[in-house]
Design an enzyme around this catalytic site. Structure first.
Site, PDB file in Angstrom:
ATOM      1  CD1 TRP A  12      33.375  25.048  38.257  1.00 30.76           C
ATOM      2  CD2 TRP A  12      32.895  26.227  39.991  1.00 30.76           C
ATOM      3  NE1 TRP A  12      34.195  24.800  39.410  1.00 30.76           N
ATOM      4  CE2 TRP A  12      34.005  25.326  40.510  1.00 30.76           C
ATOM      5  CE3 TRP A  12      32.302  27.264  40.928  1.00 30.76           C
ATOM      6  CZ2 TRP A  12      34.492  25.519  41.543  1.00 30.76           C
ATOM      7  CZ3 TRP A  12      32.899  27.304  42.361  1.00 30.76           C
ATOM      8  CH2 TRP A  12      33.821  26.292  42.457  1.00 30.76           C
ATOM      9  CG  ASN A  46      29.787  34.953  36.658  1.00 30.89           C
ATOM     10  OD1 ASN A  46      30.054  33.980  37.613  1.00 30.89           O
ATOM     11  ND2 ASN A  46      30.501  35.668  35.919  1.00 30.89           N
ATOM     12  N   GLY A  47      28.154  34.705  39.744  1.00 27.08           N
ATOM     13  CA  GLY A  47      28.454  35.432  41.215  1.00 27.08           C
ATOM     14  C   GLY A  47      27.792  34.743  42.367  1.00 27.08           C
ATOM     15  NE  ARG A  96      32.875  33.496  32.901  1.00 21.76           N
ATOM     16  CZ  ARG A  96      33.762  34.617  33.162  1.00 21.76           C
ATOM     17  NH1 ARG A  96      34.733  34.724  32.585  1.00 21.76           N
ATOM     18  NH2 ARG A  96      33.277  35.008  34.224  1.00 21.76           N
ATOM     19  CE  LYS A 134      42.429  29.730  31.841  1.00 23.83           C
ATOM     20  NZ  LYS A 134      43.516  29.443  32.188  1.00 23.83           N
ATOM     21  CD  GLU A 152      52.245  26.366  37.088  1.00 22.80           C
ATOM     22  OE1 GLU A 152      51.587  26.806  38.340  1.00 22.80           O
ATOM     23  OE2 GLU A 152      51.467  26.113  35.995  1.00 22.80           O
ATOM     24  CE  LYS A 191      49.007  24.105  35.238  1.00 21.50           C
ATOM     25  NZ  LYS A 191      49.272  25.273  35.451  1.00 21.50           N
ATOM     26  CD  GLU A 242      45.764  23.085  36.983  1.00 24.42           C
ATOM     27  OE1 GLU A 242      44.766  23.794  37.417  1.00 24.42           O
ATOM     28  OE2 GLU A 242      46.699  23.631  36.444  1.00 24.42           O
ATOM     29  CB  CYS A 295      28.611  30.874  36.074  1.00 24.74           C
ATOM     30  SG  CYS A 295      28.408  29.780  37.444  1.00 24.74           S
ATOM     31  CG  HIS A 308      63.655  20.178  57.177  1.00 24.33           C
ATOM     32  ND1 HIS A 308      64.185  20.461  58.342  1.00 24.33           N
ATOM     33  CD2 HIS A 308      64.331  20.849  56.154  1.00 24.33           C
ATOM     34  CE1 HIS A 308      65.524  21.023  58.228  1.00 24.33           C
ATOM     35  NE2 HIS A 308      65.638  21.377  56.725  1.00 24.33           N
TER      36      HIS A 308
END
Ligand code: F6R
Length: 611
Positions: free
Chosen positions: A74, A100-101, A27, A606, A484, A488, A491, A2, A507
């Site tokens: 968000w 925000n929170g 955000r 983000k 990574e 990438k 997402e 947010c 395995h």
């Protein structure tokens, strides 16, 4: 998560708030809203979806004012919808709040307010705030907000306006970031600095537990008990274009291309040519603490966790200190063994990730020294750590982290050299050599950017871009590169992908291999090259589709692979920085070919400032 913006001054608040929200959309972007105060009272417009939805709604219902607050959301509590979008209002619709929170005790507060007859409109945790402020309002918004905050548990950064006080904007912070912008006859609040950079460079960072009253010509800060607080005003030195796409179609591509320059910036003034020592003057950690440390524990999340893993390999190999790499979200809920001679290292782009922040708080309580690798200057983690090493990557706007990752691995390499010098665990020649290799990295990254034909070709090949699932394999220094790469891809393209240590393949994951499963094998020249080749052959024997990332000049590998992306020869411990470029470009172009929203992938934000 947010983003919030607020404005009080003489200009068009709506235009300023919208411009700030655009810069904060990274955000969160599932709904947005604005509330303004005019001589006619309070007015509010909200819309589900991205900011374009709010802009459309504002065309139908224009707002004009010099005081207002805005929010891009968000969702945590309550689905993304117009009703759940912020601002939230009290019952008479005279007080508006953006938040925000997460308010952790909102269930109890909501039940108490409902028992008193308050009707809630949304499913959010936030809505308790305007109703509480209303309960305590006796003609003084600042005092009412302070009283309301004393009832809240959890994290918040809030902006509050009230129709009865058209010359006042109230802000407060506990856990979530909030900055104050100081202009000429105007004041701003925002979740981060780039949101207001167009209007002012003078900022103050609100601290946890502080409440602020902003008027056109100044601000006043108190703690929650009403004790006056002094906040220094700083002038920030950030490039305004840093928050623009410039000529790139996406922030992510711009940020991938910035990496040669970013690595130069991370090294600047720290790793001089011809020297075996690095200077980390800004780290502010006593040499004794580093010399005597018995263990380093890294805490981080997501891509920053992958950078930490890459850092572990380099630090252990050069400085011979045991390094544990912990997911911050796990660290905080187990009972970690920390001693005063343990160094805890948070690795974070935003410096605001809730789990990482909590992890360092736990570490500090146990007496450990905390040194952090952070990108955002002045962020909570930077301020709460004993020492900081800034990555100097500049604002990263694309939700998928790119330049932050390579700059983190670079900063961790600098730290490894620094520590190795202090502890005398490697010779001056060796360390001087590592510095030279580091200084050569930007050129190698540029080479990768200039030679991207294969990445582009492969990304458009239906066997890759329409695949349902990918496997990424790497070993040793490049195991983090495999993890990574998979992150990438998943997402931003929504293709399922797994990253694995190549040695682990037999395995379990090898059962997944068929001709329809692309396997990206990171097989640059290294001590484990032959092992990687064996793994590649095992995949080929099962008809897997192999895309190798190999060292320029390695023609032999073509025999075993369907496609090969080359990177320049590189000192193995630093090769994850170079390998990152094709890995990022592959995910980027596949996502573009699949028409995905690269900069704002679904469900993501983000800055993960809530648990
Ligand atoms: C992935 C990504 C995230 C972040 C993670 C930690 O591309 O960006 O996985 O790396 O949310 O964020 P920071 O580094 O801000 O603590």
């Amino acid at each position: 998560m947010c983003g919030i913006v607020g404005y009080i001054g003489t200009r068009d608040a709506v235009e300023i708030i919208l411009s700030g929200l655009h810069r904060l959309e990274y955000r969160g972007y599932d709904s947005a809203g604005i509330a303004v105060v005019t001589s006619n009272g309070l007015d509010c417009v909200k819309a589900p979806g991205k900011l374009s939805g709010l802009e459309e709604a504002l065309r139908r219902h224009p707002l004009h004012a010099n005081l207002g607050i805005g929010h891009t959301r968000w969702a945590t509590h309550g689905a993304p919808s117009e009703t759940n979008a912020h601002p939230h209002l009290d019952a008479p619709m005279e007080i508006a709040v953006v938040h925000n929170g997460i308010i952790e005790n909102y269930h109890e507060l909501r039940a108490q307010l409902q028992a008193d007859g308050v009707e809630f409109r949304s499913q959010t945790d936030t809505e308790v705030i305007p109703h509480l402020v209303r309960r305590y309002y006796e003609g003084n918004l600042f005092a009412a907000v302070r009283r309301a905050l004393s009832k809240l548990e959890g994290a918040y950064a809030i902006g509050v306006v009230c129709s009865a006080e058209p010359n006042l904007l109230v802000a407060a912070r506990q856990g979530s970031p909030l900055i104050i912008g100081v202009g000429q006859d105007e004041m701003f609040i925002a979740s981060d600095v780039p949101a207001i950079l167009k209007y002012t460079r003078r900022v103050a960072y609100l601290e946890n537990g502080q409440v602020c009253a902003l008027h056109r010509d100044g601000f006043w800060v108190e703690d929650i008990d009403g004790v006056e607080q002094r906040l220094p005003i700083e002038t920030v030195d950030l490039d305004e274009t840093a928050a623009e796409k410039e000529n790139f179609p996406h922030f992510m591509l711009k940020e991938i291309y910035q990496q040669p320059e970013v690595i130069r910036n991370t090294l600047r003034g720290r790793a001089r040519e011809g020297s075996h020592e690095v200077r980390l003057d800004d780290m502010h950690l006593a040499a004794g603490d580093l010399l005597n440390c018995s263990k380093i524990v890294m805490v981080s999340c997501g891509t920053s966790w992958h950078a930490s893993l890459a850092g572990k390999y380099i630090i252990e190999s050069l400085a011979r200190v045991p390094v544990e790499v912990d997911l911050a979200s796990e660290f905080r809920y187990r009972n970690p063994i920390l001693r005063p001679d343990t160094i805890v290292m948070a690795v974070t782009q935003s410096g605001e990730t809730a789990d990482t922040l909590e992890a360092i708080r736990i570490a500090k309580k146990s007496g450990a020294r905390v040194v952090s690798i952070v990108n955002v200057v002045g962020s909570s983690i930077a301020r709460e750590s004993h020492g900081v090493l800034y990555t100097q990557a500049g604002p990263e706007i694309g939700v998928a982290s790119t330049k932050a990752y390579t700059s983190q691995v670079t900063a961790l390499s600098l730290f490894a050299i620094y520590l190795a010098n202090l502890r005398e665990t490697a010779t001056a020649d060796t360390l001087g050599g590592v510095i030279e290799h580091l200084r050569a990295i930007p050129e190698k990254l540029q080479w990768c950017l200039d030679h991207q034909d294969t990445v582009r070709k492969v990304s458009g090949d239906p066997r890759y871009c329409h695949a349902r699932s990918f496997l990424y394999l790497g070993r040793s220094y490049n195991l983090p590169s495999a993890l990574e790469g998979a992150l990438k891809l998943k997402e931003i393209s929504y293709i399922h992908a797994e990253g694995y240590g190549a040695g682990e393949m037999k395995h379990g994951p090898i059962a997944l291999v068929t001709g329809a499963m692309p396997v990206v094998c990171i097989a640059v020249r290294s001590a484990v090259y032959d092992k990687m080749l064996s793994n590649i052959q095992e995949i080929r024997a099962r008809e897997g589709l192999v895309l190798a990332i190999a060292t320029e000049g390695d023609e032999a590998i073509r025999r075993y692979c369907d496609d090969v992306i080359y990177v320049p020869e590189c000192y193995e411990p630093l090769s994850p920085i170079v390998v990152a470029i094709p890995v990022q470009l592959l995910a980027y172009y596949i996502a573009v070919n699949r028409h995905c929203d690269v900069d704002q992938p679904r469900n993501l934000a983000k800055s993960v400032t809530v648990e």
